[in-house]
Structures are given as structure tokens and as C-alpha cells.
Design a protein around this motif. Structure first.
Motif, PDB file in Angstrom:
ATOM      1  N   ASP A  66       0.702  -1.065  -0.008  1.00  0.00           N
ATOM      2  CA  ASP A  66      -0.096  -0.032   0.052  1.00  0.00           C
ATOM      3  C   ASP A  66       0.734   1.170   0.170  1.00  0.00           C
ATOM      4  OD1 ASP A  66      -2.460  -1.484   0.051  1.00  0.00           O
ATOM      5  OD2 ASP A  66      -2.573  -1.416   1.954  1.00  0.00           O
ATOM      6  N   ASP A  67       1.925   1.444   0.706  1.00  0.00           N
ATOM      7  CA  ASP A  67       2.731   2.577   0.969  1.00  0.00           C
ATOM      8  C   ASP A  67       3.346   2.892  -0.107  1.00  0.00           C
ATOM      9  OD1 ASP A  67       1.829   2.484   3.648  1.00  0.00           O
ATOM     10  OD2 ASP A  67       3.364   1.487   4.482  1.00  0.00           O
ATOM     11  N   LEU A  68       4.152   1.913  -0.857  1.00  0.00           N
ATOM     12  CA  LEU A  68       5.047   2.168  -1.961  1.00  0.00           C
ATOM     13  C   LEU A  68       4.486   2.204  -3.413  1.00  0.00           C
ATOM     14  CD1 LEU A  68       8.344   0.509  -0.241  1.00  0.00           C
ATOM     15  CD2 LEU A  68       7.355   2.719  -0.063  1.00  0.00           C
ATOM     16  N   SER A  69       3.390   2.239  -3.484  1.00  0.00           N
ATOM     17  CA  SER A  69       2.526   1.836  -4.763  1.00  0.00           C
ATOM     18  C   SER A  69       3.302   3.058  -6.031  1.00  0.00           C
ATOM     19  CB  SER A  69       1.075   2.259  -4.472  1.00  0.00           C
ATOM     20  OG  SER A  69       0.866   3.700  -4.269  1.00  0.00           O
ATOM     21  N   GLU A  70       3.766   4.017  -5.806  1.00  0.00           N
ATOM     22  CA  GLU A  70       4.260   4.994  -6.747  1.00  0.00           C
ATOM     23  C   GLU A  70       5.290   4.387  -7.633  1.00  0.00           C
ATOM     24  OE1 GLU A  70       2.343   7.845  -7.668  1.00  0.00           O
ATOM     25  OE2 GLU A  70       0.968   6.809  -6.251  1.00  0.00           O
ATOM     26  N   GLY A  71       5.810   3.468  -6.994  1.00  0.00           N
ATOM     27  CA  GLY A  71       7.090   2.891  -7.581  1.00  0.00           C
ATOM     28  C   GLY A  71       8.551   3.701  -7.405  1.00  0.00           C
ATOM     29  N   THR A  72       8.356   4.820  -7.031  1.00  0.00           N
ATOM     30  CA  THR A  72       9.714   5.638  -6.715  1.00  0.00           C
ATOM     31  C   THR A  72       9.750   5.778  -5.050  1.00  0.00           C
ATOM     32  OG1 THR A  72       8.721   7.806  -7.026  1.00  0.00           O
ATOM     33  CG2 THR A  72      10.018   6.756  -8.998  1.00  0.00           C
ATOM     34  N   ASP A  73       8.593   5.908  -4.352  1.00  0.00           N
ATOM     35  CA  ASP A  73       8.563   6.090  -3.123  1.00  0.00           C
ATOM     36  C   ASP A  73       9.404   5.045  -2.467  1.00  0.00           C
ATOM     37  OD1 ASP A  73       6.732   8.001  -3.803  1.00  0.00           O
ATOM     38  OD2 ASP A  73       4.762   6.916  -2.826  1.00  0.00           O
ATOM     39  N   GLN A  74       9.943   5.344  -1.407  1.00  0.00           N
ATOM     40  CA  GLN A  74      10.750   4.575  -0.343  1.00  0.00           C
ATOM     41  C   GLN A  74      10.449   4.880   1.156  1.00  0.00           C
ATOM     42  OE1 GLN A  74      15.023   5.754  -1.152  1.00  0.00           O
ATOM     43  NE2 GLN A  74      14.155   7.730  -1.859  1.00  0.00           N
ATOM     44  N   TYR A  75      10.862   3.753   1.857  1.00  0.00           N
ATOM     45  CA  TYR A  75      11.047   3.816   3.525  1.00  0.00           C
ATOM     46  C   TYR A  75      12.197   4.486   3.651  1.00  0.00           C
ATOM     47  CZ  TYR A  75       6.957   0.843   3.960  1.00  0.00           C
ATOM     48  OH  TYR A  75       5.737   0.248   4.013  1.00  0.00           O
ATOM     49  N   VAL A  76      11.948   5.462   4.587  1.00  0.00           N
ATOM     50  CA  VAL A  76      13.501   6.159   5.330  1.00  0.00           C
ATOM     51  C   VAL A  76      13.285   5.891   6.668  1.00  0.00           C
ATOM     52  CG1 VAL A  76      14.512   8.388   5.923  1.00  0.00           C
ATOM     53  CG2 VAL A  76      13.568   7.860   3.549  1.00  0.00           C
ATOM     54  N   ASN A  77      14.359   5.219   7.471  1.00  0.00           N
ATOM     55  CA  ASN A  77      14.254   5.032   8.816  1.00  0.00           C
ATOM     56  C   ASN A  77      14.766   5.971   9.705  1.00  0.00           C
ATOM     57  OD1 ASN A  77      14.873   3.932  11.365  1.00  0.00           O
ATOM     58  ND2 ASN A  77      14.917   1.895  10.542  1.00  0.00           N
ATOM     59  N   LEU A  78      13.747   6.807  10.110  1.00  0.00           N
ATOM     60  CA  LEU A  78      14.292   8.141  10.752  1.00  0.00           C
ATOM     61  C   LEU A  78      14.714   7.616  12.155  1.00  0.00           C
ATOM     62  CD1 LEU A  78      10.885  10.033  10.033  1.00  0.00           C
ATOM     63  CD2 LEU A  78      13.318  10.442   8.935  1.00  0.00           C
TER      64      LEU A  78
END
Length: 127
Positions: A66-78
Motif C-alpha cells: 500500500d505504501d510504496l505504490s508509486e514505484g519511486t517512493d521509499q521507506y526512510v528509517n528516521l
């Protein structure tokens, strides 16, 4: 369970809880964070800023599909980037499009909403 949908609020329910994880979905296309997940004392909380409101719900873990549906989105571990794991939440406030989080070691993170659009920019970088 903590739930919010406000233009101004303090989340006193999460104060004193330990940060176990804190990740955000970063969208390089618009150069901002779109969704945040913070795990406090064993419970994930999902939040985001949209149209000048803070939306907050507990019991919502990251979901890559669900979260990374745009293809270029990414998780960042803050939590990793700013050494937040194991720290207590001492303040969490949303007002005037700005979300401010304060941690027990003095670290403060502030995110500013993108006006009436969704997403938020990190407006301070902790040292």
C-alpha cells in the motif's frame, strides 16, 4: 487506541512511551514525506498530514504494497538516522501545519505540511 483528525492537537496519550521504530514513506517526486509510522511501546501508529490536518491512527503497521505504490517512493528509517530508538516521547504537537516531536534526549523533529496538499517536509535537522 489513539485516533485524531485535527488541525490543532497535542497527543498526550503517547507521552512517556518509548520509540521502538520510526519510518516514513518518502516521495522523491514531490520531495517530501507522505506517511509516517512510529512504534511506541509495542504499538504502531500511522500518521500523515493532508489539507492542513493531522490524521493519526494506532494499530496500523507499515504495508509495503500500500505504501510504496508509486514505484519511486521509499521507506526512510528516521529512528536509525536520528538515533531515536529507545527514547521516550516527551512532546507531540500539531498546529499551523507543523508537527513537532520531542524526545527524551532533547532531539526535536519538526515537519511542515505542504499547505492544502498531502505530505510534509522535514524543516529541522537534529544534530
Amino acid at each position: 487506541m489513539v485516533t485524531r483528525q485535527h488541525d490543532e492537537t497535542e497527543l498526550t496519550e503517547v507521552l512517556g512511551h518509548l520509540c521502538e521504530d520510526f519510518v516514513a514513506v518518502f516521495s522523491p517526486d514531490i520531495e517530501c514525506y507522505e506517511i509516517f509510522y512510529i512504534k511506541l511501546s509495542g504499538v504502531f501508529h500511522r500518521f500523515f498530514v493532508d489539507a492542513g490536518l493531522l490524521f493519526w491512527a494506532s494499530d496500523a503497521a507499515p504495508d509495503q504494497d500500500d505504501d510504496l505504490s508509486e514505484g519511486t517512493d521509499q521507506y526512510v528509517n528516521l529512528a536509525e538516522r536520528y538515533n531515536l530508538s529507545g527514547l521516550r516521547i516527551d512532546g507531540l504537537r500539531f498546529s499551523d501545519f507543523r508537527l513537532e516531536l520531542k524526545f527524551s534526549n532533547g532531539t526535536q523533529l519538526a515537519f511542515e505540511g505542504r499547505g492544502m496538499d498531502s505530505g510534509a517536509w522535514l524543516i529541522n535537522t537534529p544534530h
